[in-house]
Write a protein that holds these residues in place. Structure first.
Motif, short mmCIF file in Angstrom:
data_model
loop_
_atom_site.label_atom_id
_atom_site.label_comp_id
_atom_site.label_asym_id
_atom_site.label_seq_id
_atom_site.Cartn_x
_atom_site.Cartn_y
_atom_site.Cartn_z
N ALA A 136 0.85 -1.18 0.00
CA ALA A 136 0.00 0.00 0.00
C ALA A 136 0.89 1.24 0.00
CB ALA A 136 -0.89 0.00 1.25
N PRO A 137 0.51 2.30 -0.71
CA PRO A 137 1.34 3.50 -0.75
C PRO A 137 1.53 4.06 0.64
CG PRO A 137 -0.37 3.59 -2.44
CD PRO A 137 -0.68 2.42 -1.56
N SER A 182 10.18 9.26 -1.37
CA SER A 182 10.64 8.35 -2.43
C SER A 182 9.44 7.58 -2.96
CB SER A 182 11.71 7.38 -1.92
OG SER A 182 11.18 6.58 -0.88
N ILE A 183 9.68 6.84 -4.02
CA ILE A 183 8.62 6.03 -4.63
C ILE A 183 8.84 4.57 -4.25
CG2 ILE A 183 7.58 5.29 -6.81
CD1 ILE A 183 8.54 7.95 -8.00
N PRO A 184 7.86 3.89 -3.65
CA PRO A 184 8.06 2.49 -3.25
C PRO A 184 8.28 1.61 -4.47
CG PRO A 184 5.75 3.11 -3.04
CD PRO A 184 6.50 4.37 -3.33
N PRO A 185 9.16 0.61 -4.37
CA PRO A 185 9.44 -0.25 -5.53
C PRO A 185 8.31 -1.23 -5.81
CG PRO A 185 10.59 -1.08 -3.60
CD PRO A 185 9.94 0.21 -3.19
N ILE A 267 4.77 2.31 -10.95
CA ILE A 267 4.75 1.76 -12.30
C ILE A 267 5.49 2.69 -13.26
CG2 ILE A 267 3.23 1.22 -14.26
CD1 ILE A 267 1.16 0.32 -12.10
N GLY A 268 5.33 4.00 -13.05
CA GLY A 268 5.92 5.00 -13.96
C GLY A 268 7.42 5.06 -13.95
N VAL A 269 8.07 4.59 -12.88
CA VAL A 269 9.54 4.60 -12.84
C VAL A 269 10.12 3.23 -13.15
CG1 VAL A 269 9.62 6.52 -11.21
CG2 VAL A 269 9.57 4.18 -10.33
N HIS A 270 9.27 2.28 -13.53
CA HIS A 270 9.73 0.95 -13.92
C HIS A 270 10.04 0.94 -15.41
CE1 HIS A 270 9.48 -3.39 -14.84
NE2 HIS A 270 9.81 -3.57 -13.58
#
Length: 329
Positions: A136-137, A182-185, A267-270
């Motif tokens: 969850a974010p 940060s963005i969670p992986p 998803i956007g940084v993958h």
């Protein structure tokens, strides 16, 4: 080097290392196994079921284009037992050929964030059936200026460049936003996923040929609905999601977006997911769809802008228009 065997000239030279075989430098025992010479139809679920009797498995994945896969155990001893028991056996069924097994590099586990408000193990949701979803974010956290001076400077530089280019403005009265640190992986793929690579190729081919009727497209969307979040970052699945957002009606797109939007930044940084994220934003038409996108991205703007893939996601949001892209500024 040349020589003769009977009447034939034999030449010997250095060749190219076989693709997919682990480095000799990592042949010492580890809890990760490389499995080679597997059929192209092998799924992560099949590998998981094959190796699970030897111990608890952390993850399993398949590289169908290289005819190999990886299984990560929680304990080294279990990995060693599995390798010894299955090496050079037709473990995947008669006629499939003997599998080759070697030790591989152990993938790093995600390191916990020092920020106490970021995701913890307790935020991993376990829905009925035991299928693990994405984390969850986390709750928003203000970025400390003294700890992230470089990031803040780069962020403001990007903002200035965009505003100078005439792509924003009128943010004087904007409500302050608490940004994520940060963005969670995106975690390892679910080994029990129903839509394997073979099925995804069939779906993509059907959508690509342009002859699928709206009813067929709707049926495909229903099949993908429960796993649409994970498919966004799959190397084949992301192309299927793109096609569905191009061809589905607005109601179905909204239903998929309700599931995807909370994870859109991750998803956007993958490397695969970024293409799906950009297409989703480009195909958003209704106010409901755009609200879902902006609501779940607004607190991630600084880390998105500083990411090699994420900055393209932000650029897509600029195309939403001045009335809807002010959350970026």
């Amino acid at each position: 080097m040349a020589g003769r065997v009977g009447n034939c000239v034999v030449r010997v030279g250095f060749g190219k290392a076989e693709v997919g075989v682990p480095d000799a430098a990592v042949m010492q025992p580890t809890r990760a196994l490389w499995i080679g010479n597997i059929p192209t139809t092998t799924t992560p679920t099949a590998l998981h079921n094959l190796f699970s009797p030897f111990g608890t498995i952390e993850s399993a994945r398949v590289l169908t284009h290289k005819n190999c896969g990886f299984v990560n155990f929680e304990r080294l001893e279990d990995a060693a037992r599995a390798k010894k028991a299955l090496q050079n056996k037709e473990a995947l069924g008669p006629g499939t050929g003997a599998v080759r097994i070697g030790f591989a590099k152990v993938p790093p586990r995600p390191t916990p964030s020092p920020n106490p408000s970021m995701t913890t193990d307790s935020s991993i949701m376990e829905p009925p059936g035991g299928r693990k979803r994405f984390p969850a974010p986390p709750a928003p956290a203000n970025i400390p200026v003294d700890a992230n001076a470089a990031a803040a400077a780069a962020y403001h530089t990007n903002m200035m460049m965009m505003m100078m280019a005439g792509m924003g403005g009128g943010a004087e009265n904007r409500i302050p936003i608490s940004y994520y640190a940060s963005i969670p992986p995106i975690p390892e793929p679910n080994p029990n996923r129903r839509l394997d690579a073979s099925r995804l190729r069939e779906i993509r081919k059907r959508l690509d040929n342009g002859h699928a009727t709206p009813k067929e497209v709707e049926s495909i969307a229903a099949e993908c609905m429960d796993e649409c979040v994970e498919l966004c970052s799959d190397y084949i699945g992301n192309t299927v999601i793109q096609k569905l957002f191009e061809r589905c009606n607005e109601n179905i797109k909204a239903r998929m977006l309700e599931k995807i939007a909370p994870y859109l930044a991750a998803i956007g940084v993958h490397k695969n997911g970024t293409w799906a994220a950009q297409k989703i934003i480009d195909c958003a038409k209704t106010s409901t769809q755009i609200h879902l996108i902006t609501t779940h991205l607004n607190a991630y703007i600084p880390p998105l802008l500083l990411d090699q893939f994420g900055n393209y996601v932000v650029q897509c949001c600029l195309r939403l228009g001045a009335a809807r892209n002010q959350f970026i500024f």
